[in-house]
Design a protein around this motif. Sequence first.
Motif, short mmCIF file in Angstrom:
data_model
loop_
_atom_site.label_atom_id
_atom_site.label_comp_id
_atom_site.label_asym_id
_atom_site.label_seq_id
_atom_site.Cartn_x
_atom_site.Cartn_y
_atom_site.Cartn_z
N PRO A 279 56.50 32.24 50.47
CA PRO A 279 56.39 30.79 50.64
C PRO A 279 55.11 30.34 51.34
N ASN A 280 54.52 31.20 52.17
CA ASN A 280 53.28 30.82 52.85
C ASN A 280 52.05 31.00 51.98
N ASN A 281 52.25 31.47 50.73
CA ASN A 281 51.16 31.67 49.76
C ASN A 281 50.12 32.67 50.24
N ARG A 282 50.51 33.55 51.16
CA ARG A 282 49.55 34.52 51.69
C ARG A 282 49.92 35.97 51.39
N THR A 283 51.16 36.22 50.95
CA THR A 283 51.61 37.58 50.67
C THR A 283 52.17 37.66 49.26
N ASP A 322 41.87 34.28 50.82
CA ASP A 322 41.86 32.85 51.15
C ASP A 322 41.66 31.98 49.92
N ASP A 323 40.87 32.48 48.95
CA ASP A 323 40.65 31.69 47.74
C ASP A 323 41.67 32.00 46.65
N TYR A 326 42.20 37.49 44.83
CA TYR A 326 42.32 38.95 44.82
C TYR A 326 43.26 39.42 45.93
N LEU A 327 43.65 40.70 45.86
CA LEU A 327 44.62 41.28 46.78
C LEU A 327 43.96 42.33 47.68
N THR A 328 44.42 42.42 48.91
CA THR A 328 43.95 43.45 49.84
C THR A 328 45.15 43.97 50.64
N ASN A 329 44.90 45.04 51.41
CA ASN A 329 45.86 45.56 52.38
C ASN A 329 47.20 45.93 51.73
N LYS A 330 47.14 46.75 50.70
CA LYS A 330 48.37 47.26 50.09
C LYS A 330 49.16 48.07 51.11
N ARG A 331 50.48 47.83 51.18
CA ARG A 331 51.33 48.56 52.10
C ARG A 331 52.75 48.66 51.55
#
Length: 363
Positions: A279-283, A322-323, A326-331
Amino acid sequence: MSAYLLFLVIYCIRALSAQNSFVDPLAQVCSPTLSNVVCIHKYASVMPYHFFRNISNGTSKPTFGSTSVPNDTSFALVAEADFLVFDEERASGILGPAPSYEFIFAAPEAVHEAPVFVPSQNKLYLSQLAPPPGYLPQLVVDLNRVPPTLSEFLSDPPVYAPNGGTFHNGHIYWGASGGNNSIGGMEQRVGLRTLDPATNKSTTILNNYFGYYFNNVDDLFVHPNGDVWFTDPDYSWLNKLTDTPPQLPSATYRFRPSTGAVTAVEDTLKQPNGIALAPNNRTVYISDSGASTGPISPFLPSLGSTFNATGKRTIYAFDLSDDATYLTNKRTFYLSPDWIPDGLKVARNGYVVTATGKGVDVL
């Protein structure tokens, strides 16, 4: 008493103590009035010996509840429960005071996917894949009726094998996973479709990656900026829903309808399956169901899939840039204890909901 004998006595006492430190009881009904809700104490982290759980061979799908624990009779409650609770504090807010599980419809003997609720109609749309391959009608549940009704419907033009779906700006977005030279009097290829539920008109918005057929658009979400993110594993070929073997590696993509640009954003997962945005559009969460896979070759027919419990059956979390491109920090987020994590959704409170084997896990 010799020092050696004293050491043996102390060692044996400690060993017996360790043997008796299992969780007791492993399970019990959460409330005397709710026999269908079973609480698992401390995640059953220490079971009394000898316990054993069979692994799935693809045909049988043993569950956590089918684990043999003969020296704790309480564990038999697990196999009979409708709801399993590992965190009592959080579960009470999810299940409420009297949760129930009801059989509603006898659906056709097929794989069912892509449930999408349309608020304006108070209807739930869902798909039916195979068997048999080539089946075009989809299903709709009318929640305006008491009791609800289940019926078939056919969009115009028909959409072959919707596998994932979501609702955005008044339209159903479907990942169409079927590909055939001639089905329903027309050629269809794996891609993205939209459906206007008010008019029943469907539109193809994507059907190739630089001329290559997609493998199996499986699941998707639409970002608030309009970009469509989707997974593309190999299952359509393995399940005989396409007439051509995969031409692309399994990957996850981002599609921008305003420009037509398609970008691969993740290609490390064996079989990328469910995908969802927090919901925070960050994950972004993506499940890898690589434990269920099969041989892929342009020189061989479809040989189906098998299940290997040591393969990937994991949900991964990624940070979204932020834009939002793309994706980072796979966990690693979750290793499914039952079968594989398939579809994914994220609730407003951030809980992740996934279909796993014979149930639904709330994380």
